[in-house]
Structures are given as C-alpha cells and as structure tokens.
Design a protein around this motif. Structure first.
Motif, PDB file in Angstrom:
ATOM      1  N   PRO A   1       0.805  -1.221   0.000  1.00 52.28           N
ATOM      2  CA  PRO A   1       0.000   0.000   0.000  1.00 52.28           C
ATOM      3  C   PRO A   1       0.839   1.271   0.000  1.00 52.28           C
ATOM      4  O   PRO A   1       0.342   2.336  -0.374  1.00 52.28           O
ATOM      5  CB  PRO A   1      -0.823  -0.128   1.290  1.00 52.28           C
ATOM      6  N   TYR A   2       2.101   1.180   0.422  1.00 50.56           N
ATOM      7  CA  TYR A   2       2.975   2.357   0.374  1.00 50.56           C
ATOM      8  C   TYR A   2       3.296   2.731  -1.073  1.00 50.56           C
ATOM      9  O   TYR A   2       3.275   3.914  -1.435  1.00 50.56           O
ATOM     10  CB  TYR A   2       4.264   2.094   1.163  1.00 50.56           C
ATOM     11  N   ILE A   3       3.594   1.723  -1.893  1.00 49.94           N
ATOM     12  CA  ILE A   3       3.837   1.997  -3.308  1.00 49.94           C
ATOM     13  C   ILE A   3       2.569   2.522  -3.961  1.00 49.94           C
ATOM     14  O   ILE A   3       2.584   3.515  -4.702  1.00 49.94           O
ATOM     15  CB  ILE A   3       4.338   0.732  -4.038  1.00 49.94           C
ATOM     16  N   GLU A   4       1.442   1.864  -3.679  1.00 52.44           N
ATOM     17  CA  GLU A   4       0.191   2.217  -4.366  1.00 52.44           C
ATOM     18  C   GLU A   4      -0.340   3.582  -3.923  1.00 52.44           C
ATOM     19  O   GLU A   4      -1.053   4.230  -4.679  1.00 52.44           O
ATOM     20  CB  GLU A   4      -0.861   1.130  -4.124  1.00 52.44           C
ATOM     21  N   SER A   5       0.000   4.018  -2.713  1.00 58.78           N
ATOM     22  CA  SER A   5      -0.492   5.325  -2.255  1.00 58.78           C
ATOM     23  C   SER A   5       0.488   6.458  -2.547  1.00 58.78           C
ATOM     24  O   SER A   5       0.145   7.628  -2.360  1.00 58.78           O
ATOM     25  CB  SER A   5      -0.789   5.288  -0.751  1.00 58.78           C
ATOM     26  N   SER A   6       1.692   6.131  -3.024  1.00 57.01           N
ATOM     27  CA  SER A   6       2.690   7.172  -3.297  1.00 57.01           C
ATOM     28  C   SER A   6       2.351   7.943  -4.567  1.00 57.01           C
ATOM     29  O   SER A   6       2.118   7.350  -5.623  1.00 57.01           O
ATOM     30  CB  SER A   6       4.086   6.555  -3.427  1.00 57.01           C
ATOM     31  N   ASP A   7       2.340   9.261  -4.456  1.00 56.24           N
ATOM     32  CA  ASP A   7       2.112  10.113  -5.624  1.00 56.24           C
ATOM     33  C   ASP A   7       3.379  10.262  -6.447  1.00 56.24           C
ATOM     34  O   ASP A   7       3.324  10.515  -7.648  1.00 56.24           O
ATOM     35  CB  ASP A   7       1.638  11.494  -5.161  1.00 56.24           C
ATOM     36  N   LEU A   8       4.514  10.124  -5.777  1.00 54.70           N
ATOM     37  CA  LEU A   8       5.817  10.209  -6.433  1.00 54.70           C
ATOM     38  C   LEU A   8       6.741   9.213  -5.750  1.00 54.70           C
ATOM     39  O   LEU A   8       6.731   9.087  -4.526  1.00 54.70           O
ATOM     40  CB  LEU A   8       6.395  11.620  -6.297  1.00 54.70           C
ATOM     41  N   VAL A   9       7.514   8.489  -6.550  1.00 53.33           N
ATOM     42  CA  VAL A   9       8.538   7.589  -6.019  1.00 53.33           C
ATOM     43  C   VAL A   9       9.898   8.154  -6.416  1.00 53.33           C
ATOM     44  O   VAL A   9      10.133   8.451  -7.592  1.00 53.33           O
ATOM     45  CB  VAL A   9       8.372   6.156  -6.548  1.00 53.33           C
ATOM     46  N   ILE A  10      10.770   8.331  -5.434  1.00 50.41           N
ATOM     47  CA  ILE A  10      12.106   8.867  -5.697  1.00 50.41           C
ATOM     48  C   ILE A  10      13.113   7.727  -5.604  1.00 50.41           C
ATOM     49  O   ILE A  10      13.250   7.088  -4.559  1.00 50.41           O
ATOM     50  CB  ILE A  10      12.476   9.982  -4.699  1.00 50.41           C
ATOM     51  N   GLY A  11      13.798   7.485  -6.695  1.00 48.45           N
ATOM     52  CA  GLY A  11      14.869   6.512  -6.714  1.00 48.45           C
ATOM     53  C   GLY A  11      16.211   7.220  -6.633  1.00 48.45           C
ATOM     54  O   GLY A  11      16.287   8.452  -6.648  1.00 48.45           O
ATOM     55  N   GLU A  12      17.274   6.426  -6.539  1.00 51.59           N
ATOM     56  CA  GLU A  12      18.612   6.997  -6.438  1.00 51.59           C
ATOM     57  C   GLU A  12      19.580   6.086  -7.191  1.00 51.59           C
ATOM     58  O   GLU A  12      19.503   4.874  -7.073  1.00 51.59           O
ATOM     59  CB  GLU A  12      19.007   7.181  -4.973  1.00 51.59           C
ATOM     60  N   ASN A  13      20.451   6.675  -7.991  1.00 58.00           N
ATOM     61  CA  ASN A  13      21.393   5.881  -8.774  1.00 58.00           C
ATOM     62  C   ASN A  13      22.561   5.442  -7.891  1.00 58.00           C
ATOM     63  O   ASN A  13      23.650   6.001  -7.953  1.00 58.00           O
ATOM     64  CB  ASN A  13      21.920   6.695  -9.965  1.00 58.00           C
ATOM     65  N   THR A  14      22.308   4.465  -7.060  1.00 59.83           N
ATOM     66  CA  THR A  14      23.367   3.942  -6.193  1.00 59.83           C
ATOM     67  C   THR A  14      24.043   2.782  -6.921  1.00 59.83           C
ATOM     68  O   THR A  14      24.964   2.992  -7.690  1.00 59.83           O
ATOM     69  CB  THR A  14      22.794   3.535  -4.828  1.00 59.83           C
ATOM     70  N   CYS A  15      23.556   1.562  -6.709  1.00 55.25           N
ATOM     71  CA  CYS A  15      24.176   0.420  -7.389  1.00 55.25           C
ATOM     72  C   CYS A  15      23.656   0.300  -8.821  1.00 55.25           C
ATOM     73  O   CYS A  15      22.614   0.855  -9.180  1.00 55.25           O
ATOM     74  CB  CYS A  15      23.904  -0.865  -6.616  1.00 55.25           C
ATOM     75  N   ASP A  16      24.377  -0.453  -9.643  1.00 59.16           N
ATOM     76  CA  ASP A  16      23.987  -0.622 -11.049  1.00 59.16           C
ATOM     77  C   ASP A  16      22.640  -1.316 -11.170  1.00 59.16           C
ATOM     78  O   ASP A  16      21.853  -1.014 -12.074  1.00 59.16           O
ATOM     79  CB  ASP A  16      25.058  -1.420 -11.797  1.00 59.16           C
ATOM     80  N   GLY A  17      22.371  -2.262 -10.262  1.00 62.81           N
ATOM     81  CA  GLY A  17      21.095  -2.968 -10.319  1.00 62.81           C
ATOM     82  C   GLY A  17      19.919  -2.028 -10.144  1.00 62.81           C
ATOM     83  O   GLY A  17      18.928  -2.107 -10.878  1.00 62.81           O
ATOM     84  N   LYS A  18      20.018  -1.138  -9.174  1.00 62.09           N
ATOM     85  CA  LYS A  18      18.931  -0.188  -8.961  1.00 62.09           C
ATOM     86  C   LYS A  18      18.789   0.771 -10.142  1.00 62.09           C
ATOM     87  O   LYS A  18      17.678   1.108 -10.551  1.00 62.09           O
ATOM     88  CB  LYS A  18      19.164   0.605  -7.670  1.00 62.09           C
ATOM     89  N   LYS A  19      19.910   1.223 -10.672  1.00 63.25           N
ATOM     90  CA  LYS A  19      19.847   2.154 -11.805  1.00 63.25           C
ATOM     91  C   LYS A  19      18.969   1.613 -12.917  1.00 63.25           C
ATOM     92  O   LYS A  19      18.112   2.309 -13.459  1.00 63.25           O
ATOM     93  CB  LYS A  19      21.247   2.402 -12.355  1.00 63.25           C
ATOM     94  N   LYS A  20      19.202   0.356 -13.269  1.00 60.00           N
ATOM     95  CA  LYS A  20      18.457  -0.233 -14.384  1.00 60.00           C
ATOM     96  C   LYS A  20      17.043  -0.622 -13.963  1.00 60.00           C
ATOM     97  O   LYS A  20      16.100  -0.513 -14.750  1.00 60.00           O
ATOM     98  CB  LYS A  20      19.200  -1.445 -14.935  1.00 60.00           C
ATOM     99  N   ALA A  21      16.890  -1.063 -12.709  1.00 68.44           N
ATOM    100  CA  ALA A  21      15.558  -1.435 -12.237  1.00 68.44           C
ATOM    101  C   ALA A  21      14.630  -0.227 -12.184  1.00 68.44           C
ATOM    102  O   ALA A  21      13.421  -0.351 -12.430  1.00 68.44           O
ATOM    103  CB  ALA A  21      15.650  -2.092 -10.864  1.00 68.44           C
ATOM    104  N   TYR A  22      15.182   0.941 -11.870  1.00 68.73           N
ATOM    105  CA  TYR A  22      14.350   2.139 -11.824  1.00 68.73           C
ATOM    106  C   TYR A  22      13.848   2.519 -13.215  1.00 68.73           C
ATOM    107  O   TYR A  22      12.797   3.148 -13.346  1.00 68.73           O
ATOM    108  CB  TYR A  22      15.113   3.309 -11.198  1.00 68.73           C
ATOM    109  N   GLU A  23      14.589   2.152 -14.253  1.00 68.69           N
ATOM    110  CA  GLU A  23      14.082   2.391 -15.607  1.00 68.69           C
ATOM    111  C   GLU A  23      12.793   1.600 -15.815  1.00 68.69           C
ATOM    112  O   GLU A  23      11.823   2.104 -16.411  1.00 68.69           O
ATOM    113  CB  GLU A  23      15.132   1.990 -16.635  1.00 68.69           C
ATOM    114  N   PHE A  24      12.783   0.357 -15.306  1.00 66.47           N
ATOM    115  CA  PHE A  24      11.560  -0.437 -15.397  1.00 66.47           C
ATOM    116  C   PHE A  24      10.478   0.143 -14.500  1.00 66.47           C
ATOM    117  O   PHE A  24       9.310   0.276 -14.904  1.00 66.47           O
ATOM    118  CB  PHE A  24      11.833  -1.894 -15.020  1.00 66.47           C
ATOM    119  N   MET A  25      10.832   0.503 -13.261  1.00 65.15           N
ATOM    120  CA  MET A  25       9.824   1.032 -12.336  1.00 65.15           C
ATOM    121  C   MET A  25       9.181   2.308 -12.857  1.00 65.15           C
ATOM    122  O   MET A  25       8.016   2.591 -12.564  1.00 65.15           O
ATOM    123  CB  MET A  25      10.453   1.279 -10.966  1.00 65.15           C
ATOM    124  N   ALA A  26       9.930   3.066 -13.653  1.00 61.22           N
ATOM    125  CA  ALA A  26       9.382   4.303 -14.213  1.00 61.22           C
ATOM    126  C   ALA A  26       8.236   4.024 -15.187  1.00 61.22           C
ATOM    127  O   ALA A  26       7.465   4.929 -15.497  1.00 61.22           O
ATOM    128  CB  ALA A  26      10.483   5.106 -14.905  1.00 61.22           C
TER     129      ALA A  26
END
Length: 436
Positions: free
Chosen positions: A144-169
C-alpha cells in the motif's frame, strides 16, 4: 491506556479492505501477505524474553503498518494537512526536503520475495533480492505504500537499482537522483546540484514552495528522530545489552514508515527505559552473551531472518553498521543555516557523508565498522551481503582485512530472503559464537 494503544484498538475494529481496494491492490493476495508477516512477527519478536516494556510501541507499529498508518497518511492528504505521499527505497533521499514541501516521506516495501515469476519477465533472475522484491511488490499490487505514493524517488546507487528504476518508471511516477560514487570537493558540488533539482521536483509535485521556515522545522524534526536513535544505540554498549538487536533493527525500519514526531517520542521512551535497565544491569540476554556487530546490506521489513538466527543461537546484536542502522542516524544536519540555500547545502553535506558501499574508495565505512565494534564492546563482526550484491560482496574482503588487523573475529555471510539456508546459517553462526 496510551493514545497509540487506543488507535490500535480502533484500527482492529476497522475494515481496511475498501481502502486497499481503492488503491488498486490485490486484496486476497495482500491478506495472505499480512497473515504471513503477522505469524512471522509473533514467532520472532513476541517470543523474545525480557523485552523492554516500551517496545510495545513497535508491536503497534507492525500491527498497523499496512492499515492504520496508510489510512493516517491518506486522511492527512484528503484533509489538506499533507499535499502528497512520496515514497523512496534508500536513506539517500532527504526526508527533510519532502517534509518541507508539504509531503509525507515513506519507505517502500522491499524485504520479502513476492511475484518473482512476474519480476523475471522484466529483470534478470540473478538480481539482488531487494530489487526483485520492490519490483515484485509493485507487480503483485500488495504494497500500500507503493500504491499510495504520488511520487517515487529513486537513487542511482548500485547498477542494479539504476536499471531497475528504468523499469519502475513504466509502473509509477518516478524521479531518480544521481549519487556521485566518489567523495571529493567536486562531486560534493555535483551532489548539491542534485539536491536542489530534487527540491524543485518535489515542490512541483506537491505544489508547495519550500520556505526557510518549513525547511528549518523539517531539519529539526529529522534531527530529533536521529538524536533519539543515537540515545537508544548508546545503551547497547552495556553488558548485558538492555535491548535486542531485533528490536533495535525494528526501530530503524519503523523510522522509514512511521510518523516522525510520534516515533521520536516512542524511541526516547525506549532510550529512557534502556538507560535505566543498563544502570540496573537488566538485559535481554545473560551478561557475557557473545556480542555481535552486524554490517552489510540493509534489511527492510520483514527481513528479520539473520538477526533472529543470531539471537536464538545465544548471541546478541549490539550494533548495525548499515542503512537500517547507524548510517540512518549517526550524523545530524547542521541546524545553523538561515536561508533555503544554506539549509539545502547542509542537507547535501550530511547525506554525502553516508558511507554506502557505492563509494570508492570507502575508507569511512571501514573505519566506522572498527570504531563501532570497539565502542559497543563487540566480540565479533558478522558481515552480510544479499545474494548478487556485487558491491557488498567485493567490499567484504576489505572489511575482513580491517577486522583481522583490529583483532576482531569476523564472519561473512551471503544469503537471500528465503528460509532454505536457515539451517546452514544456524550451524555456521552457532560455531562462530562458540569460537568467540
């Protein structure tokens, strides 16, 4: 009866299913998830002996983590008290900025396996469990935290997150900040620019301008929470330890999700009790129990596996050099700034000092580990990496060398969210504790 207990009693009589349905969640699957987490919490936390009475607050947080807390945030947004709900996955996203712009900052679900088959249609199988988890919670519609969020802020830390955030976008309204991977004066200036761009994006989302007054109040609020956590952490140097590693971990996990002012009061109450317990020689484990410093990857709710194994084996975790630990609270934002620019610089400087494994070199983290082990009188260090986390896996060799030079026994563990390796980990940890 406390206000928090009253709220929890009322929440138990409230049907949250219409709220979850309105968020577009898979309610039957979510019911299964809550049932499993509730059972796990009872088996892990409520089975502990001689817990501080004040940790009952943590029981209430977990009881309402997907229900009362979500309703509270949605009600604040509906009333206009808060403008938007802003989710994130990392402590590198400054909560002060979100609060100052009228938003509610919350950490998002990423601590258990979910919808793995759906995730692997978009991300490689050999991906960090934390990354697969947040993608799975979104694809499975059970956070419910994801579903209720109006904006999700990611951060380019590790390479895995960088690419995963492209999908999450493709799934959520997403904004990603860039974290420099080297600590120096030039990259600090780059990071200050990123913090300013983030502030502008959050203002755009909430429709509320960040003022000097709102930012100063937000810095004070976040710092007060950190001060309370620092107080509680300091009590763990006592022998016997007045609070378990499990409950200490849960305080930081809760800090990502709960109301900051309410949580700060609760943690100060825990610190009051634990200071008294330390003075009276009262602990959660016998005096002389083997003391462990944890370091490594963060542990999001409900990832309590490793701490549970350590403490059921007779050890006690007395500190965490981790994002769900000391990195969250050990440094404060300088409160002397008077203008928005001065305060944004102070925020940037504080967050730039977080010793994440993304940095190269990362001497600060190594120094923190040895310092904490000594200050907390740790008998040994357990360093843990989630499977496929290249950064922490590679840095474990440096940590081991530093521990050896400091004369502190060390063990490295690689694991994931599943329980298949629990027996093997128990055997290894029991042998490590026996050796200490």
């Amino acid at each position: 009866m406390s206000d928090n207990t009253n709220e929890t009693t009322a929440a138990a009589e409230y049907d949250f299913h219409p709220m979850w349905e309105s968020l577009g969640m898979d309610v039957p699957a979510h019911d299964m998830l809550l049932g499993a987490v509730g059972q796990m919490f009872g088996d892990v936390f409520l089975a502990q002996e001689n817990r501080p009475a004040s940790t009952d607050y943590l029981n209430q947080v977990v009881a309402g983590i997907h229900s009362g807390r979500i309703k509270e945030m949605l009600d604040k947004k509906a009333s206009g008290e808060a403008k938007k709900i802003v989710g994130s996955f990392c402590l590198y996203v400054p909560e002060e900025i979100v609060i100052a712009a009228g938003g509610i900052p919350v950490g998002l679900c990423s601590g258990a396996d979910w919808a793995t088959d759906k995730v692997e249609e978009h991300l490689p199988r050999a991906t960090c469990p934390l990354i697969k988890s947040f993608a799975g919670f979104k694809l499975g519609s059970v956070c419910p935290y994801i579903e209720s969020s109006d904006l999700v802020i990611g951060e380019n830390t590790c390479d895995g997150k960088k690419k995963a955030y492209e999908f999450m976008a493709t799934q959520v309204n997403m904004y990603t900040v860039d974290i420099p991977n080297v600590h120096n004066a030039q990259t600090l200036e780059l990071w200050k620019g990123e913090v300013r761009k983030l502030a502008e994006r959050v203002e755009q989302e909430t429709g509320q301008k960040i003022t000097a007054e709102s930012l100063k109040a937000a810095i004070k609020l976040a710092n007060d929470k950190r001060r309370a956590l620092q107080r509680l952490s300091a009590t763990r140097a006592a022998d016997p330890a007045p609070i378990s590693g499990l409950d200490s971990l849960l305080t930081v996990q809760a800090a990502f999700m709960d109301d900051a002012e309410r949580l700060t009061g609760a943690i100060n109450a825990m610190a009051d009790e634990c200071e008294q317990r330390a003075a009276d020689g009262v602990g959660v484990a016998p005096k002389g129990a083997k003391r462990i410093l944890y370091t490594g990857t963060p542990m999001a709710v409900p990832n309590w596996k490793l701490f549970n194994i350590i403490e059921k084996a007779g050890g006690v975790v007395v500190g965490e050099e981790a994002c769900t630990g000391s990195r969250y609270y050990k440094d404060l934002v300088d409160e002397s700034g008077e203008t928005v620019d001065e305060m944004l610089d102070a925020i940037a400087e504080r967050y730039f000092g977080i010793n994440c494994a993304i940095f190269t070199p990362n001497d600060g983290r190594i120094e923190d580990i040895v310092r904490m082990a000594r200050e907390l009188n740790a008998d040994g260090i357990i360093d843990c990496s989630l499977q496929f986390c290249t950064l922490y896996e590679m840095e474990s060799f440096t940590v081991e060398k530093a521990a050896e030079q400091a004369g502190i026994p060390f063990m490295h563990i690689t694991t994931d969210y599943a329980n298949e390796d629990a027996g093997q980990l128990t055997t290894r940890i029991e042998a490590f504790l026996e050796m200490l």
